[in-house]
Design an enzyme around this catalytic site. Structure first.
Site, PDB file in Angstrom:
ATOM      1  CD  GLU A   1      -2.757   1.125   2.576  1.00 21.42           C
ATOM      2  OE1 GLU A   1      -2.736   0.101   3.294  1.00 21.42           O
ATOM      3  OE2 GLU A   1      -3.517   2.073   2.774  1.00 21.42           O
TER       4      GLU A   1
ATOM      5  CG  ASN B   1      -9.290  -1.781   2.902  1.00 25.26           C
ATOM      6  OD1 ASN B   1      -8.876  -2.894   3.209  1.00 25.26           O
ATOM      7  ND2 ASN B   1      -9.043  -0.696   3.652  1.00 25.26           N
ATOM      8  CD  GLU B   2      -9.418  -2.260   7.659  1.00 28.32           C
ATOM      9  OE1 GLU B   2      -9.385  -1.122   8.164  1.00 28.32           O
ATOM     10  OE2 GLU B   2      -8.644  -3.177   7.977  1.00 28.32           O
TER      11      GLU B   2
ATOM     12  CD  GLU C   1      -5.294  -4.398   5.243  1.00 34.99           C
ATOM     13  OE1 GLU C   1      -4.834  -3.954   6.322  1.00 34.99           O
ATOM     14  OE2 GLU C   1      -5.911  -3.702   4.422  1.00 34.99           O
TER      15      GLU C   1
ATOM     16  CD  GLN D   1       0.470  -2.295   3.851  1.00 32.09           C
ATOM     17  OE1 GLN D   1       1.226  -1.724   3.099  1.00 32.09           O
ATOM     18  NE2 GLN D   1      -0.712  -1.813   4.165  1.00 32.09           N
TER      19      GLN D   1
HETATM   20  O1  AHR Z   1      -2.362  -2.454   6.756  1.00 33.46           O
HETATM   21  C1  AHR Z   1      -2.427  -1.240   7.409  1.00 33.46           C
HETATM   22  C2  AHR Z   1      -3.798  -0.597   7.446  1.00 33.46           C
HETATM   23  O2  AHR Z   1      -4.550  -1.374   8.329  1.00 33.46           O
HETATM   24  C3  AHR Z   1      -4.592  -0.577   6.161  1.00 33.46           C
HETATM   25  O3  AHR Z   1      -4.487   0.626   5.482  1.00 33.46           O
HETATM   26  C4  AHR Z   1      -6.006  -0.755   6.626  1.00 33.46           C
HETATM   27  O4  AHR Z   1      -6.803  -1.441   5.680  1.00 33.46           O
HETATM   28  C5  AHR Z   1      -5.895  -1.493   7.926  1.00 33.46           C
HETATM   29  O5  AHR Z   1      -6.703  -0.972   8.896  1.00 33.46           O
END
Ligand code: AHR
Length: 519
Positions: free
Chosen positions: A28, A175-176, A309, A355
């Site tokens: 990201e 996402n989320e 994630e 990540q």
């Molecule tokens: O992976 C880090 C962050 O954590 C991401 O941006 C988000 O999707 C999650 O809350």
């Protein structure tokens, strides 16, 4: 003296095919993940291939990265793809409102990301913008990436140097979305999903769509999010290929203290065992998610789970870049998480660590022109042999290393943590039936294990190899002064006399056994 444990692998008890995408990655525009963890630009003094760090490309290739998720994370629901295509010098800078308010130069856009995936040999997985985007913008992106004929966006792609369609298969609808992806409630999100998915599948019926799920607790999102999303999607389950869930092993929930897991490098045996015991919470959430999916799909669609994630997130993680050192403890955690995913191979079909570079549970740490490989990286390397195998049941008898514990705030009052066993295992058999892969973690902080391994239900164990990852202490890690403090070592395993293999698993170690099965 070592404690004793046994593993009986039952080759005739299959648990499902292990999807290679379970060993997936995530980059990201967050902290130093993409810039300069992946992208340094062609003119950089950092050795690069077309602007991508050479060392990271090589490391990813070695580990056989199957899939890479991008552009977020929280950034996805704020990302407008058209700002990241075309001549780089003309791309607008965009304030990243998440994670530090830096400016994304948009140098790393769709074509760069897809080139990175192809250099590494990974499938792309794009995350669409629902929070600040529209179905129209999403459709245009899909057309840009995949349309084979002559259209406005296909021509734009050709003008940008790629006449051939990319054929991007995996797309998530936001996402989320219960939080940074737009603060939706589950019913509103599910209605948005139905709308986006209708058009996306019409444009390209081959795409696999991932809906946003949630396994945390209120107030971040509704604790019954998955149930309400799936209920609203009833009658439309054909539009859902995967439900995404995120799980962070967070040590920051006890405010003002080190939390149950301590800091990234500053932690005790108790913190370490608390962390490994929390894998049970993830298992509990996976089971709940399977129940909801099975109930609402009612046999009409086999919807997979994408844990897109996951990572540990400690109380002293450097904010806002989410930079964290990665110790042998992260390796032990990755081993336990992958053993869990392998055991749930039937339903868990994708995962993406949060990540891949310089952020949270990272595989690589970069500084200038140097890259250090972390214990997490080495575990990915050791577990590669499971990819595409059939997971099989392993009966494990092991001593306990931690007694049952009361519920933590994140698990909710509904359950306590069961005992934590020293030995954590998963096993798989290759497609041709000729190889058995057993990955085992001795989670004990202070005791070696004498493990007896046998195979029933198909063939006899022959020799092979063992790869072991351990160090003198759980806090051991690799850094720029000591890049090789935690590295795997290989051993040959001789064919066992009498069919039972005896293996000594050092305390806090991970072993990957790749053994021939003689018929
Ligand atoms: O992976 C880090 C962050 O954590 C991401 O941006 C988000 O999707 C999650 O809350």
């Amino acid at each position: 003296m070592a404690a004793k444990a046994t593993i009986t692998v039952r080759a005739d008890h299959p648990l499902g095919k292990i999807d290679r995408n379970v060993y997936g990655q995530f980059v990201e525009n967050l902290g130093e993940c993409v810039y300069p963890g992946v992208w340094v630009g062609e003119s950089s003094s950092v050795p690069n291939i077309e602007g991508f760090r050479r060392d990271v490309v090589e490391a990813f290739k070695d580990v056989k990265v199957p899939i890479i998720r991008w552009p977020g994370g929280c950034y996805a629901d704020y990302y407008h793809w058209q700002e990241g295509v075309g001549p780089r010098e003309q791309r607008p800078g965009r304030v990243n409102i998440w994670w530090g308010r830096g400016v994304d130069t948009n140098e790393f856009g769709t074509d760069e990301y897809l080139r990175f995936c192809s250099l590494v040999g990974a499938e792309p997985y794009l995350c669409l913008n629902v929070g600040t985007g529209t179905p129209e913008e999403a459709l245009a992106w899909l057309e840009y990436c995949n349309y084979e004929g002559d259209s406005t966006y296909a021509r734009m792609r050709a003008d940008n140097g790629h006449p051939e369609p990319y054929g991007v298969k995996y797309w998530s609808v936001g996402n989320e979305n219960y939080a940074c992806g737009g603060n939706f409630d589950p019913v509103d999100y599910a209605r948005q999903y139905r709308r986006f998915a209708l058009y996306l599948k019409r444009m390209d019926p081959a795409v696999k769509l991932i809906a946003c799920g949630f396994i945390g607790s209120a107030p971040l999102g509704a604790s019954d999010w998955n149930l309400r999303v799936m209920e609203t999607l009833e009658g439309y389950v054909g539009l859902v290929d995967y439900l995404s869930i995120h799980y962070f092993f967070r040590g920051s929930e006890v405010r003002g203290g080190a939390g149950p897991f301590g800091g990234a490098t500053d932690f005790t045996d108790e913190h370490y065992l608390n962390l490994l015991a929390d894998v049970q919470t993830l298992e509990h959430k996976i089971k709940q998610t399977i129940e909801v999916l099975d109930f609402f799909s009612n046999g009409t669609k086999d919807i997979g789970i994408a844990v897109d994630e996951w990572a540990a997130w400690y109380s002293d993680t450097r904010m806002p870049a989410l930079y964290q050192q990665n110790t042998l403890r992260e390796g032990m955690l990755a081993a336990a998480v992958f053993n869990l995913f392998n055991r749930y191979a039937k339903k868990v079909r994708m995962s993406n660590i949060a990540q891949s570079v310089n952020v949270l549970g990272t595989l690589c740490l970069t500084r200038g022109d140097r890259t250090v490989l972390t214990p997490t990286y080495h575990v990915y390397h050791m577990y590669r042999s499971h990819m595409e195998n059939t997971a099989v049941y392993a009966d494990v008898d092991s001593p306990i290393v931690r007694d049952p514990a009361p519920a933590r705030p994140s698990t909710g009052p509904e359950r306590e943590i069961s005992p934590l066993y020293a030995l954590d295992v998963s096993a798989s058999v290759s497609g041709d039936g000729g190889t058995l892969v057993v990955t085992l973690a001795n989670q004990s902080p202070d005791e070696d294990l004498e493990v007896e391994l046998s195979l029933t239900g198909g063939g006899e164990l022959a020799g092979g190899s063992a790869t072991v990852l351990t160090a003198d202490k759980i806090q051991a890690h690799n850094d720029f002064d000591h890049p090789d403090d935690v590295v795997p070592r290989g051993e040959t395993v001789n064919a066992p006399a009498g069919g039972t293999l005896t293996y000594r698993a050092p305390r806090h170690s991970i072993t990957s056994l790749v053994l021939e099965i003689r018929r």
